[in-house]
Scaffold this active site. Structure first.
Site, PDB file in Angstrom:
ATOM      1  N   LYS A 185       0.856  -1.192   0.000  1.00  0.00           N
ATOM      2  CA  LYS A 185       0.000   0.000   0.000  1.00  0.00           C
ATOM      3  C   LYS A 185       0.878   1.224   0.000  1.00  0.00           C
ATOM      4  O   LYS A 185       1.813   1.318   0.809  1.00  0.00           O
ATOM      5  CB  LYS A 185      -0.880  -0.014   1.268  1.00  0.00           C
ATOM      6  CG  LYS A 185      -1.783   1.201   1.377  1.00  0.00           C
ATOM      7  CD  LYS A 185      -3.094   0.963   0.682  1.00  0.00           C
ATOM      8  CE  LYS A 185      -3.864   2.242   0.414  1.00  0.00           C
ATOM      9  NZ  LYS A 185      -3.456   2.929  -0.852  1.00  0.00           N
ATOM     10  N   GLN A 211       7.396   3.859   3.733  1.00  0.00           N
ATOM     11  CA  GLN A 211       5.990   3.446   3.805  1.00  0.00           C
ATOM     12  C   GLN A 211       5.810   2.173   4.637  1.00  0.00           C
ATOM     13  O   GLN A 211       4.783   1.999   5.288  1.00  0.00           O
ATOM     14  CB  GLN A 211       5.455   3.231   2.387  1.00  0.00           C
ATOM     15  CG  GLN A 211       3.939   3.318   2.261  1.00  0.00           C
ATOM     16  CD  GLN A 211       3.409   4.736   2.172  1.00  0.00           C
ATOM     17  OE1 GLN A 211       4.023   5.576   1.527  1.00  0.00           O
ATOM     18  NE2 GLN A 211       2.299   5.010   2.819  1.00  0.00           N
ATOM     19  N   LYS A 219       5.664   3.433   8.232  1.00  0.00           N
ATOM     20  CA  LYS A 219       4.487   4.291   8.400  1.00  0.00           C
ATOM     21  C   LYS A 219       3.225   3.428   8.487  1.00  0.00           C
ATOM     22  O   LYS A 219       2.410   3.579   9.395  1.00  0.00           O
ATOM     23  CB  LYS A 219       4.393   5.240   7.199  1.00  0.00           C
ATOM     24  CG  LYS A 219       3.240   6.207   7.269  1.00  0.00           C
ATOM     25  CD  LYS A 219       2.967   6.909   5.940  1.00  0.00           C
ATOM     26  CE  LYS A 219       4.191   7.520   5.301  1.00  0.00           C
ATOM     27  NZ  LYS A 219       3.839   8.523   4.274  1.00  0.00           N
ATOM     28  N   LYS A 223       5.185   1.713  -3.176  1.00  0.00           N
ATOM     29  CA  LYS A 223       5.155   3.093  -3.691  1.00  0.00           C
ATOM     30  C   LYS A 223       5.443   3.064  -5.184  1.00  0.00           C
ATOM     31  O   LYS A 223       6.013   2.094  -5.678  1.00  0.00           O
ATOM     32  CB  LYS A 223       6.232   3.927  -2.992  1.00  0.00           C
ATOM     33  CG  LYS A 223       5.955   5.404  -2.997  1.00  0.00           C
ATOM     34  CD  LYS A 223       5.094   5.819  -1.827  1.00  0.00           C
ATOM     35  CE  LYS A 223       4.676   7.253  -1.925  1.00  0.00           C
ATOM     36  NZ  LYS A 223       4.105   7.731  -0.664  1.00  0.00           N
ATOM     37  N   GLY A 227      -2.745   8.293  -4.171  1.00  0.00           N
ATOM     38  CA  GLY A 227      -2.078   9.487  -4.673  1.00  0.00           C
ATOM     39  C   GLY A 227      -0.838   9.839  -3.877  1.00  0.00           C
ATOM     40  O   GLY A 227      -0.540   9.257  -2.833  1.00  0.00           O
ATOM     41  N   ASP A 228      -0.094  10.775  -4.403  1.00  0.00           N
ATOM     42  CA  ASP A 228       1.046  11.406  -3.724  1.00  0.00           C
ATOM     43  C   ASP A 228       1.257  12.701  -4.507  1.00  0.00           C
ATOM     44  O   ASP A 228       0.326  13.157  -5.190  1.00  0.00           O
ATOM     45  CB  ASP A 228       2.272  10.476  -3.764  1.00  0.00           C
ATOM     46  CG  ASP A 228       3.354  10.877  -2.753  1.00  0.00           C
ATOM     47  OD1 ASP A 228       3.279  10.474  -1.595  1.00  0.00           O
ATOM     48  OD2 ASP A 228       4.278  11.633  -3.137  1.00  0.00           O
ATOM     49  N   THR A 262      -4.613  13.441   5.664  1.00  0.00           N
ATOM     50  CA  THR A 262      -3.176  13.560   5.939  1.00  0.00           C
ATOM     51  C   THR A 262      -2.914  14.817   6.769  1.00  0.00           C
ATOM     52  O   THR A 262      -2.254  14.757   7.816  1.00  0.00           O
ATOM     53  CB  THR A 262      -2.359  13.592   4.626  1.00  0.00           C
ATOM     54  OG1 THR A 262      -2.801  12.521   3.797  1.00  0.00           O
ATOM     55  CG2 THR A 262      -0.887  13.456   4.891  1.00  0.00           C
ATOM     56  N   ASN A 303      -2.340  19.429  -1.301  1.00  0.00           N
ATOM     57  CA  ASN A 303      -3.363  18.786  -0.489  1.00  0.00           C
ATOM     58  C   ASN A 303      -2.961  18.648   0.985  1.00  0.00           C
ATOM     59  O   ASN A 303      -3.756  18.922   1.887  1.00  0.00           O
ATOM     60  CB  ASN A 303      -3.656  17.404  -1.100  1.00  0.00           C
ATOM     61  CG  ASN A 303      -4.601  16.613  -0.252  1.00  0.00           C
ATOM     62  OD1 ASN A 303      -5.679  17.072   0.070  1.00  0.00           O
ATOM     63  ND2 ASN A 303      -4.189  15.424   0.145  1.00  0.00           N
ATOM     64  N   SER A 320      -6.774   5.661   3.905  1.00  0.00           N
ATOM     65  CA  SER A 320      -6.816   4.847   2.691  1.00  0.00           C
ATOM     66  C   SER A 320      -7.206   3.420   3.045  1.00  0.00           C
ATOM     67  O   SER A 320      -7.956   2.770   2.311  1.00  0.00           O
ATOM     68  CB  SER A 320      -5.438   4.822   2.016  1.00  0.00           C
ATOM     69  OG  SER A 320      -5.299   5.908   1.146  1.00  0.00           O
TER      70      SER A 320
HETATM   71  N1  GLU Z   1       1.117   9.050  -0.516  1.00  0.00           N
HETATM   72  C1  GLU Z   1       0.592   9.000   0.805  1.00  0.00           C
HETATM   73  C2  GLU Z   1       1.692   8.654   1.777  1.00  0.00           C
HETATM   74  O1  GLU Z   1       2.808   9.107   1.605  1.00  0.00           O
HETATM   75  C3  GLU Z   1      -0.653   8.148   0.913  1.00  0.00           C
HETATM   76  C4  GLU Z   1      -0.499   6.719   0.520  1.00  0.00           C
HETATM   77  C5  GLU Z   1      -1.813   5.933   0.498  1.00  0.00           C
HETATM   78  O2  GLU Z   1      -2.852   6.470   0.848  1.00  0.00           O
HETATM   79  O3  GLU Z   1      -1.729   4.754   0.120  1.00  0.00           O
HETATM   80  O4  GLU Z   1       1.502   8.015   2.763  1.00  0.00           O
END
Ligand code: GLU
Length: 447
Positions: free
Chosen positions: A90, A111, A114, A126, A165-166, A209, A240, A379
């Site tokens: 994810k 990630q 996190k 990612k 997204g990112d 976020t 965002n 998410s």
């Molecule tokens: N891009 C965001 C992050 O850095 C969200 C990733 C997601 O929702 O999968 O965590």
């Protein structure tokens, strides 16, 4: 132990030459794990670290598309599926010219930790492309997204890998990619998150976020008996993440004095509040990637061309733009200005040298992998909503988000204290995130 950790860092550097961002996160995370490895030699025996620093899979692919002039363009697409010990991969997709394998790997590695900190069942992944959305027409964006998904679709799935997204990828891009995935696979599933509300998106995901970052900052301040009320905050970015952060800061009584873009920063002595927060959305939607128009529109604001906001005096600094936007010179300015709190909104916005300097000067740091985890947490709630064929209310989402952020702060603070780092959230977040993944990897054998 330090020697052993050095060896792992060396392996990562040798195997991934020319990828400084990836080396940076490996170094930052692994060095903080030394006391954990000391206390848990079984992790070393099971090769947990060697496995953790090597992605399970990474795909690189050609993304051909035709621009509005009829000219063929080619970009490079990526997806790293870094670790699936605690759940399907994810993580977001970033569209920016700076995207290359080193950026994708750094983001994917961060990630893992996190996602683990959220306590939810999501592994780390990612991706993205070196595509610059600035100045592109809507039709070009659509063609690019469709071409990107025409390759990506075979590597992802609602139980395998769920992108979102990112930077450069918002609801519009997710919509185009979702449409193309559905067409290719003939399946209506929660394969992407950050979708629009009419077709499975989660109410509250857009602001999640930013709201989460502010909840995390609130917990950091509360640790020292303080609140956000009347605090001045320097924010960078205007997308965002910055938008959600500014909105929540206002709600909790803080005053936001800066926002920034690639063109410079805006200082607003009256605070970025009310209609000015909505104006941030207009700036973003303009597709020009600049903040100068803010200072033209609002008399209370001044624009500083080519500069970052780290020289201004503030109680709290929240970088929400991109990686490595706070260097040692910026950190020095912040300390001179009496900075006490830094809460990272963007992924890895602070260089390791600047982090060390701030830490040595008693600045309390909320690391990005903890502070900005509210986005990916929501998410995962969106995945649950889609899998359950249901809809959650914003109130249900906000309540869970707040609890998750409180819990992340608690886990990081406790892990830091337990392993002898006092109240060091950078180290604590790495440790708490790592422990869950390591235990899951131990249980699943050498895979
Ligand atoms: N891009 C965001 C992050 O850095 C969200 C990733 C997601 O929702 O999968 O965590």
């Amino acid at each position: 132990m330090a020697k052993l950790v050095e060896q792992y860092i060396d392996i990562a550097k040798k195997r991934n030459p020319g990828e400084p961002e990836f080396h940076q996160t490996i170094e930052e995370v692994l060095t903080s794990l030394e006391p954990v490895l000391e206390a848990n030699p079984q992790y070393i025996e099971a090769g947990i670290l060697e496995r953790l620093i090597e992605p399970e899979r990474m795909v690189t692919f050609r993304v051909p598309w035709v621009d509005d002039e009829g000219k063929v363009q080619v970009n490079r697409g990526f997806r790293v599926q870094f670790n699936s010990a605690i759940g399907p991969y994810k993580g977001g997709l970033r569209f920016a010219p700076s995207v290359y394998s080193g950026v994708v790997k750094f983001l994917g590695f961060e990630q893992i930790f996190k996602n683990s900190l959220t306590g939810l069942p999501i592994g780390g992944g990612k991706g993205g492309a070196d595509f610059d959305p600035t100045g592109k027409s809507d039709a070009e964006i659509m063609r690019f997204c469709q071409s990107f998904m025409t390759e990506l679709y075979r590597h992802i799935g609602p139980e395998t890998d769920i992108p979102a997204g990112d930077l450069g990828v918002g609801a519009r891009e997710i919509g185009y990619m979702f449409g193309q995935y559905k067409r290719l696979v003939n399946e209506y599933s929660g394969v992407l998150t950050g979708k629009g509300i009419p077709y499975g998106g989660l109410q509250g995901r857009t602001e999640a976020t930013g709201y989460g970052i502010v909840f995390f900052a609130r917990e950091m301040l509360a640790h020292f008996g303080e609140t956000l009320e009347n605090k001045t905050v320097a924010v960078s970015g205007f997308g965002n993440v910055a938008w959600g952060t500014v909105a929540k800061l206002n709600e909790l009584g803080a005053k936001v004095i800066t926002i920034s873009g690639p063109d410079g920063y805006v200082y607003d002595e009256d605070g970025v509040s009310g209609e000015k927060i909505d104006y941030m959305l207009e700036l973003r939607a303009s597709g020009k990637n600049i903040v100068e128009p803010y200072a033209k529109k609002f008399k209370s604001a001044k624009f500083f061309k080519g500069e970052k906001p780290w020289g201004v005096k503030a109680d709290l600094y929240i970088p929400c733009a991109t990686q490595n936007e706070i260097h040692i010179e910026d950190a020095k300015k912040m300390v001179e200005n009496g900075c006490r709190y830094l809460c990272e909104g963007a992924n890895m916005p602070t260089t390791n040298e600047a982090l060390q300097f701030l830490h040595d000067n008693k600045v309390v740091i909320g690391p990005s992998k903890a502070a900005n985890a509210g986005g990916v947490a929501c998410s995962c709630i969106e995945m649950g909503q889609n899998a359950g064929h249901t809809v959650f209310t914003p109130a249900q989402v906000y309540e869970q988000l707040e609890q998750i952020m409180i819990n992340i702060h608690k886990q990081a603070a406790e892990a830091s204290a337990k392993y002898g780092y006092d109240y060091d959230l950078v180290k604590g977040a790495n440790i708490a995130g790592f422990l869950r993944v390591a235990e899951a990897m131990m249980a699943q054998g050498i895979v």
